[in-house]
Design an enzyme around this catalytic site. Structure first.
Site, PDB file in Angstrom:
ATOM      1  N   SER A 214       0.765  -1.059  -0.084  1.00  0.00           N
ATOM      2  CA  SER A 214      -0.063  -0.073  -0.062  1.00  0.00           C
ATOM      3  C   SER A 214       0.841   1.387   0.217  1.00  0.00           C
ATOM      4  O   SER A 214       2.233   1.231   0.434  1.00  0.00           O
ATOM      5  CB  SER A 214      -0.902   0.114   1.325  1.00  0.00           C
ATOM      6  OG  SER A 214      -1.667  -1.100   1.554  1.00  0.00           O
ATOM      7  N   SER A 252      -3.735  -3.478  -2.275  1.00  0.00           N
ATOM      8  CA  SER A 252      -3.263  -2.246  -1.924  1.00  0.00           C
ATOM      9  C   SER A 252      -4.374  -1.392  -1.282  1.00  0.00           C
ATOM     10  O   SER A 252      -5.275  -1.229  -1.841  1.00  0.00           O
ATOM     11  CB  SER A 252      -2.513  -1.399  -3.228  1.00  0.00           C
ATOM     12  OG  SER A 252      -1.374  -1.689  -3.604  1.00  0.00           O
ATOM     13  N   ASP A 254      -4.167   2.151  -1.424  1.00  0.00           N
ATOM     14  CA  ASP A 254      -3.590   3.502  -2.117  1.00  0.00           C
ATOM     15  C   ASP A 254      -4.386   4.802  -2.162  1.00  0.00           C
ATOM     16  O   ASP A 254      -5.399   4.785  -3.038  1.00  0.00           O
ATOM     17  CB  ASP A 254      -3.196   3.036  -3.697  1.00  0.00           C
ATOM     18  CG  ASP A 254      -2.142   1.825  -3.874  1.00  0.00           C
ATOM     19  OD1 ASP A 254      -1.648   1.328  -2.733  1.00  0.00           O
ATOM     20  OD2 ASP A 254      -1.980   1.237  -4.979  1.00  0.00           O
TER      21      ASP A 254
END
Lengths: 339, 339, 339, 339
Positions: A214, A252, A254
């Site tokens: 991440s 992830s 993000d």
């Protein structure tokens, strides 16, 4: 970025355990104050989730109101609650308790440091958050394995906190865009630096991670932007991440937040407020600056972090500077200053 | 992509005008049928707007229902209404008229070809849409200055339609991801190909565009994905665009739609329907494939298009293949097959 | 709402058909200019889709930029393309053609009038759009079966265009909120007016629609709100619709746009612009006004429209005013002025 | 709802304070397990923010993945961190610690109980969360001043937890929709019950709140819906709230989550999974059920809660049942069973 203050609390220790290998603590917390610790005025902000496998509390209100009220905390995945509570307590002390105190919806984001850190031990305590708050200061931010980034890994290299900024030319308003990342994303083979396939050239220490990890991206600017424009800016963080090679995997988190230190009167008081705004058709230089600074902040996190050993005998190498130089030279992307 | 059918109508002509230079028509329309022209069953779909300075009709229903019903039309900005109407008429003929006919919310996207094309002349007619529909076929898609891409320009090179695909290994399910772009975006200095700063190396014909233009990205896959997963896939189109160098300027209509030809029974009939779905944690290979194919589809549009002259004496050069090779060689990114 | 101008073109005719019952044309187009026809300056705007089974073009750019540029057109589902093209043409004439003309992304919304109207005949033409533009004027808006609302049906009563407004007290800023709906939604049994279950009391002419239809809600205010705040205001339109009894069925295109005529300098010119903004914590009166005005605008559409006959022998009754009074009296919601 | 388990921990005490009035603790925590405490399989879920002045953690992943993993915790605004941490700890114990444990992104929502509760004292502890978890059971849910709803106030009446459900007829699939609200929203004058302006009729104990408070709505169904369909269902919670009279003020955290207990195999394992789905055009009965059950759940919270005294001498009256009956009778909305 003038005005922004950042503080780290870095927690590194090897705790003995009975009849077991010692627990390695490699974690921490970073706190960022958009207008500095002493200035509680909100900032206009906008949020973007490139891939939402992560936590970033407080975003419902950011999305609704257009404001970020208070600091942003960065830590590991399992310490979100601890940091959230500590920020509430800090807030209550400053504001006074009781029903006349303001409610609070702290912004806390996280990435997972369990490859190096005894994350299940939940070693971040309220005092660490206080320590990070007390340490908050303007000026250059320490990068690499510090604060919330202490145990983080990106592209199978040691990573963590990275920063970068761009200042626009006067013709474009002379504004600054600063980016701070907590980088914990990407698989080795994906890594590109300045367009060079560094991850394929430097295979040392790759541990064949299947997960993408991440990255949290915080974008600050002094350009006077409205919330919707900041959402647009936050989205450019994703383009910067893409340039580094990540394809933002399913695992992830993000998550990207952009804020503006302009318009200090916004969100204060109950009268109709005077604002200034940079027109949409002048945003391109800011967009470009954000993409570049995000790309570079990840590289800076990689370059600053050193090899680290952690739990279960895990060892993550720092990006070898010499090999990086060699790779950049091979692909003719290293400009050597002739002087 | 097996099943997908694409048809172009390309409109190139120089129309004499009284006491004026001839009008240059450089435009067209492209129609894509997710399951082919003969198969009206809907497909699951997901949409993403990287930068919404563009039109893509029909997306409220795609977002709401998870389905794309019918074809996608691509054309120039001022012909959206014409293509919309023509698709409605085509639909009515097939379905019968009257209150028992299905309503229809066509999906029509656009980019601006006014640098080369007499866009204000609105030369796309209903018959061109019919022609594109009639031409729709499976197999390789003609690229470059064709169909909706006829007058388009990317990175200040002649561009237009580009395609690319990736097939996953059997271990990853053997699925295919295909991408079709109508590329009309980017400034010269931004262009990167395979990480190489091609736009700085090849300055020929740059006309110092200030605007970033637009790009429409259509992503097809036969992996059985649900609408939310397709939205995630569409978002990876943005990462592929980022790799090409674009920072998605304010003037860009960077709009992305992903659909799956899996689950043909979905959206048909009124009984509870049986579906299959690929779990989220198996999406990474598809995400990677989408990023790569999008990056490559733009390159293919650039490589396929030839130098074109248009209105007002405007001339846009095709990407010179020899200079591209030289640039890739200089940066050691051209692998020459030794045989 | 001072400044806002609205024009209708109403198309009602019975066209003979060879050896068939005559075609009934019951449709039209309505055009709304946020600042009046002569003032092309954009307005800040925000969009909300309660249920996206409908079209509202131009919203990608509204969402991205925060601006509505130009008028909003309302028509039937199959005439979106026609109205889109006509607005483009009108724009081109005003702006001049060629590359120096502004691009345009018209906002066109629709509902389905095929129960009464020969919708497949696509009887809206460009000249009708011009006629609606030419008719645009300030002041009270004709309601009921006019313009885009000509053939519309709500709660199985004849409906169409409805409007309503609220003016806040001086303490709350004295702002106005005006709402215009194109009402084509709801099943009879759902209808509530002032909390009274009118739809269950008045069963006359119910035709047991299974589909919920659609409603477009346009909200105008002179309060100086930013785009994000207008998005919040648009969402309150949904609460007003809910009060009328609709549960926003799957077939509904319940799409809502709010705009502010404040800040006329926004979106004009390239310098940093001075804005004013009403703080978030002063929005509640506007929110309440929007909910009330939306609820009432639907009622006004129902009260204004008269019984209409259309295609296929379909007949939709107007809401009987006497029965409505009786129902309100029965439930003690009719306050009779004693004078 | 079969399968769903709910547990409350209610914290009510008067703590003596030195030389000060005693602190009144009126708070708690509620935990809801979508498939029951013993079944950790995820559920498909969809989220909607009607007004985001509140916290609901874990939603980035719900939005991204379509899944809710684990329970939902409800508490007061300043105890989000505590409940978050406690859910993480509970998770770790069940899953084993170390890097092979699953990450966790708990879902914790809140409303503000500071009018009655010493909220700044942060009296919710980890053991309360455990207690609520241990108490989780199927069957009827205790309503009113319990669990997270202990100190909550709606429409200036004592409120808190409320539930309601609807079972569809067999023709519509026989599915159930259940709603649980933590009701803490609305001003007195806004309150409508069954369309009757109860808030204007019953002015007893109104304390002229200026703030609208917040409401959390959790919607459960056994209909096999996909994530996007559940998002649509969550949005209908807003319509149910609207029927109660709230206009969702700026200060409201009106956050809604819907989940389906269908498709137990979804999100489990790595093979392509078999799903079933109810087609979109069969959702209307579920939408209607959700609107009705949400409206009723708020009423049930009001009817169940009793008058409560709290901090600072604040006293909030329970909705007087006799006056409610009188008001409903006056407006002829009370159907008296003649037997």
């Amino acid at each position: 970025m003038a005005g922004v203050e950042v503080g780290h609390a870095t927690i590194i220790s090897d705790l003995p355990r009975h009849a077991a290998p010692p627990t390695r603590v490699r974690t921490g917390v970073t706190v960022l104050f958009p207008r500095g610790r002493k200035d509680a005025r909100p900032v206009y902000a906008g949020f973007f989730s490139l891939n939402g496998n992560g936590e970033f509390t407080g975003t419902h209100w950011i999305e609704e109101s257009g404001f970020l009220n208070g600091p942003v905390g960065l830590t590991n995945t399992l310490s979100v609650g601890t940091v959230h509570s500590a920020l509430v307590e800090w807030w209550l002390e400053r504001r006074g308790s009781g029903p006349d105190a303001d409610w609070t919806l702290p912004a806390v984001a996280e990435t997972w440091d369990g490859y190096l850190n005894d994350i299940a031990g939940r070693h971040v305590r309220g005092e660490h958050v206080r320590s990070a708050i007390d340490a908050a200061a303007g000026g250059p931010v320490t990068e690499g394995s510090v604060g919330g980034g202490t145990g983080m890994v990106a592209y199978e290299f040691k990573a963590g906190i990275g920063t970068s900024s761009r200042r626009l030319g006067e013709r474009d308003g002379g504004y600054t865009v600063g980016v701070l990342v907590q980088a914990n994303h990407g698989r080795r083979e994906q890594l590109r630096i300045a367009g060079v396939p560094v991850g394929r050239e430097i295979t040392e220490g790759a541990f064949k991670s299947r997960e993408a990890g991440s990255v949290v991206v915080l974008v600050a600017t002094d350009a006077p932007l409205l919330p919707g424009q900041l959402k647009r800016l936050a989205r450019r963080g994703a383009l910067g991440i893409a340039r580094g090679g990540s394809t933002s995997g399913n695992g992830s988190g993000d998550l990207m937040l952009a804020f503006s230190t302009g318009n200090p009167a916004a969100g204060v008081g109950s009268e109709v407020v005077q604002l200034v705004d940079l027109p949409n058709h002048r945003l391109d230089p800011l967009f470009g600056a954000c993409v570049e600074a995000t790309e570079e902040a990840v590289v800076n996190a990689l370059v600053a972090a050193r090899t680290m050993e952690g739990v279960d005998g895990h060892r993550v190498v720092g990006l070898p500077h010499d090999l990086l130089r060699s790779a950049l030279e091979h692909y003719r992307r290293l400009v050597v200053d002739p002087t």
